[in-house]
Design a protein around this motif. Structure first.
Motif, PDB file in Angstrom:
ATOM      1  N   LEU A   1       0.775  -0.735   0.090  1.00 49.79           N
ATOM      2  CA  LEU A   1       0.339  -0.315  -0.419  1.00 49.79           C
ATOM      3  C   LEU A   1       0.698   0.921  -0.143  1.00 49.79           C
ATOM      4  N   THR A   2       0.313   2.369  -0.829  1.00 51.37           N
ATOM      5  CA  THR A   2       1.146   3.772  -0.904  1.00 51.37           C
ATOM      6  C   THR A   2       0.610   3.604   0.711  1.00 51.37           C
ATOM      7  N   THR A   3       1.940   5.022   0.443  1.00 47.33           N
ATOM      8  CA  THR A   3       1.406   6.031   2.288  1.00 47.33           C
ATOM      9  C   THR A   3       0.313   6.867   2.473  1.00 47.33           C
ATOM     10  N   ASP A   4      -0.366   7.261   1.302  1.00 51.66           N
ATOM     11  CA  ASP A   4      -1.200   7.718   1.576  1.00 51.66           C
ATOM     12  C   ASP A   4      -2.623   6.986   1.353  1.00 51.66           C
ATOM     13  N   GLU A   5      -2.448   5.886   0.891  1.00 55.04           N
ATOM     14  CA  GLU A   5      -4.066   4.746   1.059  1.00 55.04           C
ATOM     15  C   GLU A   5      -3.422   4.069   2.764  1.00 55.04           C
ATOM     16  N   ILE A   6      -2.729   4.313   3.130  1.00 56.88           N
ATOM     17  CA  ILE A   6      -2.705   3.899   4.769  1.00 56.88           C
ATOM     18  C   ILE A   6      -2.578   5.536   5.552  1.00 56.88           C
ATOM     19  N   SER A   7      -2.402   6.460   5.101  1.00 55.77           N
ATOM     20  CA  SER A   7      -3.144   7.419   5.380  1.00 55.77           C
ATOM     21  C   SER A   7      -4.320   7.239   5.683  1.00 55.77           C
ATOM     22  N   LYS A   8      -5.164   7.179   4.960  1.00 57.56           N
ATOM     23  CA  LYS A   8      -6.381   7.064   4.739  1.00 57.56           C
ATOM     24  C   LYS A   8      -7.175   6.522   5.904  1.00 57.56           C
ATOM     25  N   TYR A   9      -6.615   4.500   6.211  1.00 58.62           N
ATOM     26  CA  TYR A   9      -7.235   3.908   7.238  1.00 58.62           C
ATOM     27  C   TYR A   9      -7.024   4.356   8.730  1.00 58.62           C
ATOM     28  N   VAL A  10      -5.359   4.996   8.492  1.00 57.54           N
ATOM     29  CA  VAL A  10      -4.807   5.763  10.030  1.00 57.54           C
ATOM     30  C   VAL A  10      -5.850   6.482   9.989  1.00 57.54           C
ATOM     31  N   SER A  11      -6.592   7.328   9.725  1.00 55.62           N
ATOM     32  CA  SER A  11      -7.663   8.593   9.515  1.00 55.62           C
ATOM     33  C   SER A  11      -8.245   7.936  10.062  1.00 55.62           C
ATOM     34  N   GLU A  12      -8.707   7.262   9.940  1.00 55.60           N
ATOM     35  CA  GLU A  12     -10.325   6.390   9.435  1.00 55.60           C
ATOM     36  C   GLU A  12     -10.105   6.248  11.366  1.00 55.60           C
ATOM     37  N   ILE A  13      -9.450   5.785  11.882  1.00 52.50           N
ATOM     38  CA  ILE A  13      -9.345   4.380  13.029  1.00 52.50           C
ATOM     39  C   ILE A  13      -8.959   5.783  13.655  1.00 52.50           C
ATOM     40  N   GLU A  14      -8.323   6.746  13.212  1.00 52.42           N
ATOM     41  CA  GLU A  14      -8.238   8.767  14.675  1.00 52.42           C
ATOM     42  C   GLU A  14      -9.310   9.040  14.993  1.00 52.42           C
ATOM     43  N   LYS A  15     -10.204   8.790  13.696  1.00 49.71           N
ATOM     44  CA  LYS A  15     -11.685   8.961  13.536  1.00 49.71           C
ATOM     45  C   LYS A  15     -12.217   8.732  14.774  1.00 49.71           C
ATOM     46  N   GLU A  16     -11.972   7.106  14.525  1.00 52.12           N
ATOM     47  CA  GLU A  16     -13.532   6.239  15.345  1.00 52.12           C
ATOM     48  C   GLU A  16     -12.967   6.364  16.402  1.00 52.12           C
ATOM     49  N   ARG A  17     -11.649   6.733  17.156  1.00 55.84           N
ATOM     50  CA  ARG A  17     -11.089   6.463  18.645  1.00 55.84           C
ATOM     51  C   ARG A  17     -11.827   8.121  19.323  1.00 55.84           C
ATOM     52  N   GLU A  18     -12.115   8.448  18.064  1.00 51.69           N
ATOM     53  CA  GLU A  18     -11.978  10.082  19.307  1.00 51.69           C
ATOM     54  C   GLU A  18     -13.728  10.050  19.342  1.00 51.69           C
ATOM     55  N   GLU A  19     -14.588   9.452  18.290  1.00 53.73           N
ATOM     56  CA  GLU A  19     -15.657   9.000  18.369  1.00 53.73           C
ATOM     57  C   GLU A  19     -16.284   8.375  20.008  1.00 53.73           C
TER      58      GLU A  19
ATOM     59  N   ALA B   1     -14.010   7.997  22.385  1.00 56.84           N
ATOM     60  CA  ALA B   1     -13.918   9.041  23.700  1.00 56.84           C
ATOM     61  C   ALA B   1     -14.889   9.570  24.089  1.00 56.84           C
ATOM     62  N   GLN B   2     -15.328  10.414  22.733  1.00 55.67           N
ATOM     63  CA  GLN B   2     -16.098  11.799  23.220  1.00 55.67           C
ATOM     64  C   GLN B   2     -17.822  10.950  23.599  1.00 55.67           C
ATOM     65  N   ARG B   3     -17.846   9.351  22.983  1.00 53.23           N
ATOM     66  CA  ARG B   3     -18.688   8.820  23.591  1.00 53.23           C
ATOM     67  C   ARG B   3     -18.929   8.547  25.314  1.00 53.23           C
ATOM     68  N   LYS B   4     -17.442   8.067  25.501  1.00 53.84           N
ATOM     69  CA  LYS B   4     -16.482   8.181  27.039  1.00 53.84           C
ATOM     70  C   LYS B   4     -17.501   9.282  27.903  1.00 53.84           C
ATOM     71  N   LYS B   5     -16.960  10.164  27.011  1.00 57.23           N
ATOM     72  CA  LYS B   5     -16.747  11.589  28.474  1.00 57.23           C
ATOM     73  C   LYS B   5     -17.959  11.762  28.522  1.00 57.23           C
ATOM     74  N   ARG B   6     -19.057  11.774  27.658  1.00 60.35           N
ATOM     75  CA  ARG B   6     -20.795  12.236  27.619  1.00 60.35           C
ATOM     76  C   ARG B   6     -21.066  11.232  28.183  1.00 60.35           C
ATOM     77  N   GLY B   7     -20.429   9.863  28.633  1.00 61.09           N
ATOM     78  CA  GLY B   7     -21.124   9.273  29.463  1.00 61.09           C
ATOM     79  C   GLY B   7     -22.032   7.819  29.583  1.00 61.09           C
ATOM     80  N   ARG B   8     -22.667   6.944  29.132  1.00 64.55           N
ATOM     81  CA  ARG B   8     -23.616   5.952  28.747  1.00 64.55           C
ATOM     82  C   ARG B   8     -25.202   6.541  28.819  1.00 64.55           C
TER      83      ARG B   8
END
Lengths: 204, 250
Positions: free
Chosen positions: B223-241, B243-250
């Protein structure tokens, strides 16, 4: 008792071989393919001892594949030709000399040139626009001398091939029934229709 | 001049350990991380790229190598030791095909490497290889992807997903929790899981990752660096979401 012929054009090399597999007076098979793809742009045909031919060809094929895996790119045609020649020269003065004469048809993708190498069991090597091995070579070479011209096309080459085969049928004591024809060009190795003598030498 | 080595280096300790082998495994733990995930129709290898020195050419550092047209290997540990094993494996792949006309199975070449590694733990004058390998590929006439791992002791196992090298334990724990058969049912899912697993170790992102995809009858795909970046940003986004969910509490 075998026969093989190579014709080089501007952007291709055509190799043709007889399809007899014989041991002394016994003809085992009349549709035996001896030609082997050494890599995507290297085609080798041979005459001589059947067993030695197989050993030689398969061993060389695997070593050329190993080069490709090791280095990440195909072995260039001149490198392969010199490697094969050295292999024959080394085995010549060993306990197990190989009784094989080779024709190597190659397309060098880097310089975009077709190359035809003629090698014999003594380890000699030459490049040529056309060449042949076996008793049939004596007839074929004369015909090629007359009809070959540089810049020949594949169809013209097949035409000359047919002339050679016709002559072999007429004047050579050995009876060949089928001929295997393959061509190497920048797109790789392609199999052309087998030439059959019974049907009056037209391809089918 | 003695050409015979008469002293064994790998010997048993009183409590049954082969310390040299264990030290070799420690050497592997020092190497950069390599992760492999077996999907339904492909295997993904994700390796950590060590930062190269300023004057060094990056492309000469390769952790994912081809052993044959259909088998790929990633390793962790001493690169020079790995080079020796790779060379032996490549020759064996061709030799096997010369003898029996069939390409090697992944298990065969794994077993071959494992046997070599074991021999070096039981030979005079030799030390074990400080390398663990991940072997991935497809057998002839089979659509099942295969993933194997070897270690310096000469053990080999088949895995659904595995990690070797630095922080392998962390990645293992992550994979044990995260690996689901339906998650890796397709190419994208498998790549995502492999990158996610490596991300546990390689925080700095796509420029420090090399990702390779092995599919049946296809050339090895890096995979090219760009392709990997796309996956990484997806994963970072999911992680953020997450983290936000946990902060707001269930």
């Amino acid at each position: 008792m075998d026969f093989c012929i190579g014709i080089r054009g501007n952007d291709f090399v055509l190799l043709c071989e007889d399809m007899n597999a014989a041991q002394s007076i016994m003809l085992h098979k009349q549709d035996h393919e001896k030609m082997l793809d050494l890599n995507d742009h290297l085609l080798m045909t041979r005459t001589g001892n059947l067993g030695d031919g197989v050993q030689c060809a398969e061993f060389l094929q695997k070593n050329i594949q190993l080069y490709q895996i090791r280095n990440g790119y195909e072995m260039r045609s001149s490198a392969a030709a010199h490697y094969i020649r050295k292999y024959l020269a080394d085995t010549l003065r060993s306990r197990e000399p190989l009784e094989v004469n080779l024709l190597l048809g190659a397309y060098d993708v880097i310089s975009n040139t077709p190359q035809l190498y003629y090698m014999d069991y003594l380890g000699s090597m030459a490049t040529a626009p056309f060449c042949a091995h076996g008793y049939g070579a004596m007839f074929a070479t004369s015909i090629l001398d007359m009809y070959y011209h540089p810049g020949i096309s594949v169809d013209e080459a097949i035409g000359i091939l047919n002339k050679c085969i016709k002559e072999l049928k007429k004047r050579l004591i050995i009876n060949f029934s089928k001929f295997n024809v393959k061509v190497v060009d920048k797109d790789g190795i392609h199999k052309l229709p087998t030439i059959s003598v019974e049907d009056g030498i037209h391809t089918h | 001049m003695t050409s015979r080595y008469d002293r064994a280096i790998t010997v048993f300790s009183p409590d049954g350990h082969l310390f040299q082998v264990e030290y070799a495994q420690e050497a592997v733990k020092k190497g950069t991380c390599a992760v492999a995930v077996r999907g339904a129709d492909c295997i993904v290898l994700a390796v950590e790229k060590k930062a190269v020195a300023k004057l060094q050419e990056e492309r000469t550092v390769r952790k994912i190598v081809q052993l044959d047209k259909h088998i790929v290997m990633a390793f962790a540990g001493l690169s020079a030791d790995a080079r020796v094993l790779i060379s032996r494996a490549r020759v064996e792949c061709q030799s096997h095909q010369l003898t029996v006309e069939d390409p090697v199975t992944v298990e065969y070449i794994t077993r071959y490497l494992a046997q070599i590694k074991q021999q070096y733990t039981q030979s005079n004058g030799r030390r074990p290889f400080g390398v663990s390998c991940l072997l991935a590929g497809f057998d002839k006439d089979s659509d099942t992807p295969r993933l194997y791992q070897t270690d310096p002791a000469g053990n080999y196992f088949e895995w659904k997903a595995d990690a070797i090298g630095r922080s392998a334990k962390t990645v293992h724990e992550f994979l044990e929790k995260a690996y689901q058969d339906d998650l890796v049912a397709d190419r994208v899912g498998t790549i995502k899981l492999a990158v996610k697993a490596l991300f546990e170790v390689v925080q700095s992102g796509s420029k420090n990752m090399d990702v390779a995809v092995i599919a049946k009858d296809k050339k090895l795909e890096m995979l090219t660096t760009d392709e990997i970046s796309k996956y990484v940003s997806e994963i970072e986004k999911e992680r953020e979401e997450e983290a936000q969910r946990k902060k707001r509490g269930r």
